[in-house]
Motif scaffolding. Structure first.
Motif, PDB file in Angstrom:
ATOM      1  N   LEU A 218      43.572  40.132  29.489  1.00  0.00           N
ATOM      2  CA  LEU A 218      43.035  41.017  30.520  1.00  0.00           C
ATOM      3  C   LEU A 218      42.621  42.338  29.898  1.00  0.00           C
ATOM      4  O   LEU A 218      43.369  42.948  29.143  1.00  0.00           O
ATOM      5  CB  LEU A 218      44.075  41.268  31.611  1.00  0.00           C
ATOM      6  CG  LEU A 218      44.661  40.022  32.290  1.00  0.00           C
ATOM      7  CD1 LEU A 218      45.718  40.430  33.308  1.00  0.00           C
ATOM      8  CD2 LEU A 218      43.561  39.203  32.963  1.00  0.00           C
TER       9      LEU A 218
ATOM     10  N   ILE B  57      48.537  36.479  29.721  1.00  0.00           N
ATOM     11  CA  ILE B  57      48.684  37.748  30.432  1.00  0.00           C
ATOM     12  C   ILE B  57      49.821  38.543  29.783  1.00  0.00           C
ATOM     13  O   ILE B  57      50.915  38.000  29.576  1.00  0.00           O
ATOM     14  CB  ILE B  57      48.993  37.507  31.927  1.00  0.00           C
ATOM     15  CG1 ILE B  57      47.771  36.871  32.620  1.00  0.00           C
ATOM     16  CG2 ILE B  57      49.360  38.803  32.630  1.00  0.00           C
ATOM     17  CD1 ILE B  57      47.986  36.555  34.095  1.00  0.00           C
ATOM     18  N   PRO B  58      49.567  39.822  29.430  1.00  0.00           N
ATOM     19  CA  PRO B  58      48.390  40.654  29.725  1.00  0.00           C
ATOM     20  C   PRO B  58      47.320  40.650  28.625  1.00  0.00           C
ATOM     21  O   PRO B  58      46.330  41.358  28.743  1.00  0.00           O
ATOM     22  CB  PRO B  58      49.003  42.047  29.854  1.00  0.00           C
ATOM     23  CG  PRO B  58      50.172  42.028  28.916  1.00  0.00           C
ATOM     24  CD  PRO B  58      50.710  40.626  28.943  1.00  0.00           C
TER      25      PRO B  58
ATOM     26  N   GLU C 208      50.530  33.791  37.414  1.00  0.00           N
ATOM     27  CA  GLU C 208      50.629  34.994  36.593  1.00  0.00           C
ATOM     28  C   GLU C 208      51.897  34.950  35.728  1.00  0.00           C
ATOM     29  O   GLU C 208      51.854  35.275  34.539  1.00  0.00           O
ATOM     30  CB  GLU C 208      50.632  36.236  37.482  1.00  0.00           C
ATOM     31  CG  GLU C 208      49.304  36.455  38.194  1.00  0.00           C
ATOM     32  CD  GLU C 208      49.378  37.560  39.239  1.00  0.00           C
ATOM     33  OE1 GLU C 208      48.421  38.347  39.333  1.00  0.00           O
ATOM     34  OE2 GLU C 208      50.392  37.628  39.967  1.00  0.00           O
TER      35      GLU C 208
ATOM     36  N   SER D  94      38.913  38.705  27.077  1.00  0.00           N
ATOM     37  CA  SER D  94      39.032  37.648  28.090  1.00  0.00           C
ATOM     38  C   SER D  94      38.999  36.238  27.518  1.00  0.00           C
ATOM     39  O   SER D  94      39.420  35.292  28.179  1.00  0.00           O
ATOM     40  CB  SER D  94      37.928  37.797  29.142  1.00  0.00           C
ATOM     41  OG  SER D  94      36.642  37.728  28.544  1.00  0.00           O
TER      42      SER D  94
ATOM     43  N   THR E 152      42.951  46.290  34.178  1.00  0.00           N
ATOM     44  CA  THR E 152      43.594  45.147  34.838  1.00  0.00           C
ATOM     45  C   THR E 152      44.906  44.770  34.162  1.00  0.00           C
ATOM     46  O   THR E 152      45.850  44.308  34.815  1.00  0.00           O
ATOM     47  CB  THR E 152      42.639  43.939  34.838  1.00  0.00           C
ATOM     48  OG1 THR E 152      41.380  44.340  35.376  1.00  0.00           O
ATOM     49  CG2 THR E 152      43.192  42.812  35.686  1.00  0.00           C
ATOM     50  N   ASN E 153      45.006  44.955  32.852  1.00  0.00           N
ATOM     51  CA  ASN E 153      46.212  44.543  32.128  1.00  0.00           C
ATOM     52  C   ASN E 153      47.394  45.475  32.358  1.00  0.00           C
ATOM     53  O   ASN E 153      48.547  45.098  32.118  1.00  0.00           O
ATOM     54  CB  ASN E 153      45.925  44.454  30.630  1.00  0.00           C
ATOM     55  CG  ASN E 153      45.671  45.808  29.982  1.00  0.00           C
ATOM     56  OD1 ASN E 153      45.126  46.710  30.616  1.00  0.00           O
ATOM     57  ND2 ASN E 153      46.039  45.950  28.715  1.00  0.00           N
TER      58      ASN E 153
END
Length: 401
Positions: A97, A93-94, A231, A79, A101-102
């Motif tokens: 994460l 992202i990803p 995102e 993180s 979650t990723n």
């Protein structure tokens, strides 16, 4: 050691003076950065140590320990990706994460970087290789980093993303500045610049979508809902940095090695089926990116007490130089029966672009050796490097008959 006081949970024998922005600990550039880097840490440092430099953080130097850390998000979270820690760190992202979650974001990107899709890109990759070789072949020399390796994979990536090719040098400079600093204010400024550029592109594609990755991302759903602008911005931020820097630098280091090996040049030029092994050996020897983690909860590993909030730097670039995994690790040997490295990491954060990276380096090597089968370092060559999270070879003057 005259560096700042060690934390209470770090013992004296776990300290080692290491600065990621001077990985060899020398004022003079090493002839072979990766070899000097690995020899220093694998020979002189504990497998896991704490350095008070750059805010203070743990460093993992060996293949198996790195693999264990990056596969354990419960204790070692992705993180935060900045050492030293900064306020409002960048979000990629990803990459930033933790699983699961990723996963939806990786699944959204995977089709574009799959072996099938990379295979479909081969003609385009070969076109770019030959277009750039056209520009230098008759000159009898070039600065490979400027003329070839910084332009070749970046041009392919920019076309894939739908980015304006005339801004290639501007974007390369931005990525280089980002990876060259650990100053909070400059990182925030550069992050804002990159995200601003990508946001303009996102809005352009929203109004006039095309056959490119940014246009595709605008159609993606995450957990059954439309993807949000922030995102997409953070996905494009990561793609920008990876696409502008990583493969370009691995290519430069690998071709420098090839320039020093005339017999290997002759073998590869005579038998192109050997090129994939050459690529894999280059990627084993010349990794680029080190990957940070933040300790999510106190734990004991490898005889070390990791405390929540500690930063951990995993040295992927020297993972393939671990003599416990690869015998005679500093020998460049395309005939190895087996080779192991974590150049592209492993587990939930295995680099999505590794198939594309291998294809680009393979095709460039094939096309280069068809047209320039014999070449060498120019007499004026002197090694110069960028160090930090992402290693780079700054210049590579080559010449040929």
């Amino acid at each position: 050691m005259t560096t700042p006081t060690r934390p209470d949970h770090v013992s004296e024998d776990q300290l080692f003076d290491f600065d990621m922005f001077n990985v060899t600990g020398s004022e003079q550039p090493a002839e072979d950065l990766h070899e000097a880097y690995a020899r220093r840490l694998h020979n002189d440092a504990p497998d896991v140590f704490y350095t008070p430099r750059n805010g203070g953080h743990w460093v993992i130097t060996r293949h198996d320990q790195i693999s264990e850390v990056v596969r354990d998000p419960e204790h070692f979270s992705a993180s935060e990706q900045q050492i030293p820690r900064i306020e409002n760190p960048p979000v990629f992202i990803p990459l930033s994460l933790d699983p699961p979650t990723n996963l939806p974001y990786r699944q959204a990107l995977m089709p574009h970087f799959s072996p099938k899709n990379v295979k479909a890109l081969e003609d385009k990759i070969r076109y770019w290789a030959n277009r750039l070789i056209d520009d230098v072949e008759k000159q009898g020399r070039c600065d490979f980093t400027h003329d070839i390796s910084s332009a070749f994979p970046v041009s392919i990536f920019m076309e894939l993303m739908g980015m304006p090719l005339e801004r290639l040098r501007e974007f390369r400079e931005l990525s280089d500045r980002f990876f060259s600093t650990n100053e909070q204010a400059e990182l925030h400024t550069l992050s804002a610049q990159i995200i601003g550029i990508m946001t303009d592109l996102i809005e352009t594609k929203r109004n006039a979508p095309g056959d490119d990755l940014i246009s595709y991302l605008l159609t993606v759903e995450i957990d059954g809902r439309p993807i949000r602008l922030d995102e997409i911005q953070n996905m494009c931020f990561l793609l920008f940095l990876g696409g502008m820097d990583t493969v370009a630098n691995a290519t430069a280091f690998t071709f420098r090695k090839l320039a020093q090996e005339p017999e290997l040049q002759a073998r590869l030029a005579a038998d192109s089926t050997l090129v994939p092994a050459f690529v894999d050996e280059g990627l084993r020897c010349f990794g680029i990116i080190s990957t940070p983690r933040i300790v999510a909860k106190d734990c004991e590993r490898f005889g070390v007490h990791f405390k929540k909030g500690d930063m951990v730097l995993n040295l992927l670039p020297i993972s393939g130089r671990d003599d416990r995994k690869n015998p005679d690790p500093h020998s460049f040997d395309i005939d190895r029966a087996k080779r192991e490295s974590l150049t592209f990491s492993t587990g939930a954060h295995l680099c999505l672009g590794h198939f594309l990276a291998r294809a680009e380096l393979r095709i460039l090597t094939e096309e280069w050796l068809k047209r320039i089968p014999s070449f060498k370092l120019a007499p004026e060559y002197k090694p110069s490097y960028r160090m930090g999270f992402a290693l780079a070879l700054l210049e590579l003057p080559l010449q040929w008959a």
